[in-house]
Design a protein around this motif. Structure first.
Motif, PDB file in Angstrom:
ATOM      1  N   ASP A   1       6.057   6.484   2.510  1.00 26.84           N
ATOM      2  CA  ASP A   1       5.227   6.383   1.538  1.00 26.84           C
ATOM      3  C   ASP A   1       4.761   4.900   1.145  1.00 26.84           C
ATOM      4  O   ASP A   1       4.106   4.785   0.100  1.00 26.84           O
ATOM      5  N   ARG A   2       5.209   3.986   1.785  1.00 32.42           N
ATOM      6  CA  ARG A   2       4.915   2.548   1.412  1.00 32.42           C
ATOM      7  C   ARG A   2       4.725   1.763   2.492  1.00 32.42           C
ATOM      8  O   ARG A   2       5.779   1.839   3.638  1.00 32.42           O
ATOM      9  N   GLY A   3       3.925   0.750   2.540  1.00 35.48           N
ATOM     10  CA  GLY A   3       3.860  -0.121   3.469  1.00 35.48           C
ATOM     11  C   GLY A   3       3.762  -1.567   3.072  1.00 35.48           C
ATOM     12  O   GLY A   3       3.144  -1.633   1.875  1.00 35.48           O
ATOM     13  N   SER A   4       3.809  -2.532   3.857  1.00 33.72           N
ATOM     14  CA  SER A   4       3.480  -3.966   3.368  1.00 33.72           C
ATOM     15  C   SER A   4       3.262  -4.942   4.316  1.00 33.72           C
ATOM     16  O   SER A   4       3.585  -4.571   5.665  1.00 33.72           O
TER      17      SER A   4
ATOM     18  N   CYS B   1       0.851  -1.105   0.182  1.00 30.39           N
ATOM     19  CA  CYS B   1       0.069  -0.010   0.020  1.00 30.39           C
ATOM     20  C   CYS B   1       0.859   1.564   0.212  1.00 30.39           C
ATOM     21  O   CYS B   1       2.023   1.325   0.202  1.00 30.39           O
ATOM     22  N   ASP B   2       0.345   2.450  -0.590  1.00 30.86           N
ATOM     23  CA  ASP B   2       1.223   3.486  -0.231  1.00 30.86           C
ATOM     24  C   ASP B   2       0.122   4.610   0.113  1.00 30.86           C
ATOM     25  O   ASP B   2      -0.911   4.602   0.440  1.00 30.86           O
ATOM     26  N   GLN B   3       0.511   6.026  -0.094  1.00 32.06           N
ATOM     27  CA  GLN B   3      -0.322   7.144   0.363  1.00 32.06           C
ATOM     28  C   GLN B   3      -1.767   7.259  -0.470  1.00 32.06           C
ATOM     29  O   GLN B   3      -2.561   7.383   0.184  1.00 32.06           O
ATOM     30  N   GLY B   4      -1.670   6.630  -1.617  1.00 28.88           N
ATOM     31  CA  GLY B   4      -2.906   6.854  -2.496  1.00 28.88           C
ATOM     32  C   GLY B   4      -3.754   5.718  -2.732  1.00 28.88           C
ATOM     33  O   GLY B   4      -4.728   5.649  -3.205  1.00 28.88           O
ATOM     34  N   ASN B   5      -3.147   4.485  -2.310  1.00 32.28           N
ATOM     35  CA  ASN B   5      -3.903   3.005  -2.445  1.00 32.28           C
ATOM     36  C   ASN B   5      -3.780   2.395  -1.402  1.00 32.28           C
ATOM     37  O   ASN B   5      -2.593   1.946  -0.731  1.00 32.28           O
ATOM     38  N   ALA B   6      -4.992   1.623  -0.993  1.00 32.50           N
ATOM     39  CA  ALA B   6      -4.972   0.684   0.143  1.00 32.50           C
ATOM     40  C   ALA B   6      -4.351  -0.513  -0.194  1.00 32.50           C
ATOM     41  O   ALA B   6      -4.184  -0.814  -1.643  1.00 32.50           O
TER      42      ALA B   6
END
Length: 255
Positions: free
Chosen positions: A239-242, A159-164
């Protein structure tokens, strides 16, 4: 060297957690079980270096090209094994096809999918051997000895700031297997991702956000349904997660 000759006797010794009987009773009676300690305590005995090498294989997954952008971004690999209880032997298979019925997966059901096979570092890992041993031991205690076809799925949900992040873009569903083990590998810079299990009438019977290394949920996939809530990045500094998961499907062998 693969795990072709891993014995079930050794598997049971590796899986001697004191809570195994309680978990097997939960699986028989409630059709699911959850533990932060089993099989994590077995794996911890192998040491940090083995765990680090195993976890690092999630850095080499490939984008799941079967998902469109609106359904989220995930990476994965798969591998399969056959287990014969009479010989107490595992055999690694080369097959990397994956198929689900439309009734089980309304998003990708009916599509014959092919994924990149897991790396040898993953397939030969003592961590994977221990996890397979522990999962088998639980099923042996709950059901008695059986022959199995086993599929391992390495997943990374992004996921990132604009996308779940969508761990279950198909929504509440069955995977189409007999039993499904969900092992958490790690979460990085994310919130959300609550695991939920439902009975056939739609009642929620379990919910928890898995947070600990190898925290595990197992469910009877023929009876229950499941889903995972969306993931969001947890910090404006990231800005990114996983969320990395190992899903292990057990199907009764049909031969």
């Amino acid at each position: 060297m693969g795990i072709h000759n891993m014995s079930a006797g050794n598997a049971l010794r590796l899986s001697s957690d004191a809570g195994l009987k309680e978990l097997s009773e939960l699986l028989r009676n409630c059709h699911y079980a959850h533990s932060a300690h089993y099989p994590a305590l077995d794996v911890a005995l192998l040491g940090r270096e083995a765990c680090r090498a195993f976890n690092a294989t999630w850095e080499h997954l490939h984008t799941d090209a079967y998902l469109s952008a609106e359904n989220g971004l995930r990476e994965r690999r798969i591998c399969k094994f056959q287990y014969r209880q009479r010989e107490r032997q595992w055999t690694a298979l080369q097959d990397c096809h994956f198929f689900q019925a439309e009734t089980d997966n309304p998003l990708l059901g009916g599509v014959q999918r092919t994924y990149t096979r897991c790396e040898a570092t993953f397939i030969d890992s003592p961590i994977l051997q221990t996890l397979l041993a522990a999962d088998l031991a639980l099923l042996d205690m709950a059901l008695g000895p059986r022959d199995w076809l086993v599929t391992c799925h390495q997943f990374r949900i992004l996921c990132d700031q604009g996308n779940a992040g969508q761990a279950t873009p198909e929504g509440r569903h069955r995977d189409g297997h007999d039993f499904v083990f969900q092992h958490l590998i790690q979460r990085q810079h994310v919130i959300g991702g609550e695991s939920r299990i439902f009975d056939e009438e739609g009642g929620q019977v379990f919910s928890a956000t898995l947070t600990d290394y190898l925290e595990t949920v197992v469910l009877n996939d023929r009876i229950l349904l499941h889903e995972v809530s969306p993931l969001q990045t947890s910090s404006i500094n990231s800005d990114r997660g996983s969320r990395d998961m190992l899903i292990i499907d057990f199907d009764l062998a049909d031969y």
